[in-house]
Scaffold this motif. Structure first.
Motif, PDB file in Angstrom:
ATOM      1  N   VAL A  76       0.837  -1.200   0.000  1.00 11.55           N
ATOM      2  CA  VAL A  76       0.000   0.000   0.000  1.00 11.55           C
ATOM      3  C   VAL A  76       0.869   1.246   0.000  1.00 11.55           C
ATOM      4  CG1 VAL A  76      -2.023  -1.028   1.081  1.00 11.55           C
ATOM      5  CG2 VAL A  76      -0.227  -0.118   2.519  1.00 11.55           C
ATOM      6  N   GLY A  77       0.360   2.288  -0.637  1.00 12.88           N
ATOM      7  CA  GLY A  77       1.053   3.562  -0.649  1.00 12.88           C
ATOM      8  C   GLY A  77       0.811   4.312   0.652  1.00 12.88           C
ATOM      9  N   GLU A  78       1.347   5.502   0.699  1.00 12.66           N
ATOM     10  CA  GLU A  78       1.174   6.360   1.869  1.00 12.66           C
ATOM     11  C   GLU A  78      -0.195   7.028   1.844  1.00 12.66           C
ATOM     12  OE1 GLU A  78       3.297   6.442   4.403  1.00 12.66           O
ATOM     13  OE2 GLU A  78       4.439   4.946   3.286  1.00 12.66           O
ATOM     14  N   VAL A  79      -0.621   7.517   3.002  1.00 11.43           N
ATOM     15  CA  VAL A  79      -1.881   8.250   3.102  1.00 11.43           C
ATOM     16  C   VAL A  79      -1.693   9.607   2.433  1.00 11.43           C
ATOM     17  CG1 VAL A  79      -3.551   9.296   4.678  1.00 11.43           C
ATOM     18  CG2 VAL A  79      -2.536   7.072   5.233  1.00 11.43           C
ATOM     19  N   PHE A 124      -6.749   9.383   0.900  1.00 10.10           N
ATOM     20  CA  PHE A 124      -6.654   8.333  -0.105  1.00 10.10           C
ATOM     21  C   PHE A 124      -5.406   7.500   0.163  1.00 10.10           C
ATOM     22  CE2 PHE A 124      -8.923  11.811  -2.119  1.00 10.10           C
ATOM     23  CZ  PHE A 124     -10.003  11.164  -2.693  1.00 10.10           C
ATOM     24  N   VAL A 125      -5.513   6.194  -0.087  1.00  9.51           N
ATOM     25  CA  VAL A 125      -4.374   5.287   0.035  1.00  9.51           C
ATOM     26  C   VAL A 125      -4.382   4.383  -1.201  1.00  9.51           C
ATOM     27  CG1 VAL A 125      -3.292   3.452   1.376  1.00  9.51           C
ATOM     28  CG2 VAL A 125      -4.535   5.290   2.562  1.00  9.51           C
ATOM     29  N   PRO A 126      -3.344   4.468  -2.040  1.00  7.03           N
ATOM     30  CA  PRO A 126      -3.313   3.657  -3.255  1.00  7.03           C
ATOM     31  C   PRO A 126      -2.714   2.264  -3.030  1.00  7.03           C
ATOM     32  CG  PRO A 126      -1.467   5.161  -3.247  1.00  7.03           C
ATOM     33  CD  PRO A 126      -2.258   5.443  -1.993  1.00  7.03           C
ATOM     34  N   PHE A 127      -3.192   1.321  -3.821  1.00 10.99           N
ATOM     35  CA  PHE A 127      -2.585  -0.006  -3.891  1.00 10.99           C
ATOM     36  C   PHE A 127      -3.017  -0.658  -5.196  1.00 10.99           C
ATOM     37  CE2 PHE A 127      -6.652  -0.853  -1.886  1.00 10.99           C
ATOM     38  CZ  PHE A 127      -7.050  -2.082  -2.406  1.00 10.99           C
ATOM     39  N   ALA A 128      -2.423  -1.788  -5.524  1.00 16.82           N
ATOM     40  CA  ALA A 128      -2.744  -2.495  -6.765  1.00 16.82           C
ATOM     41  C   ALA A 128      -2.884  -3.981  -6.497  1.00 16.82           C
ATOM     42  CB  ALA A 128      -1.651  -2.255  -7.808  1.00 16.82           C
ATOM     43  N   ASP A 129      -3.644  -4.645  -7.369  1.00 16.74           N
ATOM     44  CA  ASP A 129      -3.738  -6.101  -7.274  1.00 16.74           C
ATOM     45  C   ASP A 129      -2.540  -6.709  -8.009  1.00 16.74           C
ATOM     46  OD1 ASP A 129      -4.348  -6.250 -10.028  1.00 16.74           O
ATOM     47  OD2 ASP A 129      -6.444  -6.781  -9.723  1.00 16.74           O
ATOM     48  N   TRP A 175      -6.338   0.531  -7.120  1.00 23.54           N
ATOM     49  CA  TRP A 175      -7.416   0.794  -6.173  1.00 23.54           C
ATOM     50  C   TRP A 175      -7.012   1.958  -5.272  1.00 23.54           C
ATOM     51  CZ3 TRP A 175     -11.906  -2.241  -5.652  1.00 23.54           C
ATOM     52  CH2 TRP A 175     -11.942  -3.402  -6.433  1.00 23.54           C
ATOM     53  N   LEU A 176      -8.014   2.595  -4.684  1.00 19.34           N
ATOM     54  CA  LEU A 176      -7.785   3.616  -3.666  1.00 19.34           C
ATOM     55  C   LEU A 176      -8.701   3.354  -2.492  1.00 19.34           C
ATOM     56  CD1 LEU A 176      -7.795   6.845  -5.869  1.00 19.34           C
ATOM     57  CD2 LEU A 176      -5.838   5.947  -4.613  1.00 19.34           C
ATOM     58  N   LEU A 177      -8.127   3.328  -1.290  1.00 21.38           N
ATOM     59  CA  LEU A 177      -8.952   3.422  -0.095  1.00 21.38           C
ATOM     60  C   LEU A 177      -9.303   4.892   0.013  1.00 21.38           C
ATOM     61  CD1 LEU A 177      -6.787   1.351   2.422  1.00 21.38           C
ATOM     62  CD2 LEU A 177      -8.786   0.570   1.128  1.00 21.38           C
TER      63      LEU A 177
END
Length: 133
Positions: free
Chosen positions: A96-99, A108-113, A119-121
């Motif tokens: 996961v990326g940083e907030v 927002f918090v980025p990540f990928a499958d 995706w973004l939280l």
């Protein structure tokens, strides 16, 4: 106007089993359906905790099979607390990326499958009542 409920997003992946494991084991999505209705066709429907909308992982479905794995961008998962959700995903091995905090206190918090679908939280404080403890 007729009511319309948005319920399913096809997510293009190269390996359905690998993607299913990521979404269930790392993100906690529930398995709603995992069937092979005919030879060469597989349908896996997964739902995030607390969501009315699901994702579809599949093989052999016309239209969806032509989608490039990893081509979806910025699907949003709304959460009550982005920092807590980020920590939970990181603890399960999600990169996961940083907030990222924006005006109006949106986080927002980025990540990928594993295929690169992103995706973004997203935390929106004014929607905190949408979440039950």
């Amino acid at each position: 106007m007729t009511q319309m409920k948005f319920e399913l997003v096809p997510v293009p992946v190269a390996d359905v089993d690998r993607a299913k494991a990521f979404y269930t084991d790392r993100l906690g999505f529930a398995v709603d359906v995992d069937v092979e209705p005919v030879a060469g066709t597989r349908i896996v429907q997964l739902t995030p905790p607390g969501s009315a909308c699901s994702i579809l992982l599949s093989t052999g479905l016309p239209g969806i099979a032509e989608m490039t794995p990893g081509s979806l961008r910025s699907l949003h998962l709304v959460v009550a607390d982005a920092r807590v959700a980020r920590a939970e995903l990181a603890a399960k091995g999600v990169d996961v990326g940083e907030v990222d905090e924006h005006e109006g206190a949106m986080l927002f918090v980025p990540f990928a499958d594993p295929d690169g679908n992103t995706w973004l939280l997203q935390e929106m404080p004014w929607r905190s009542a949408d979440f039950t403890p």
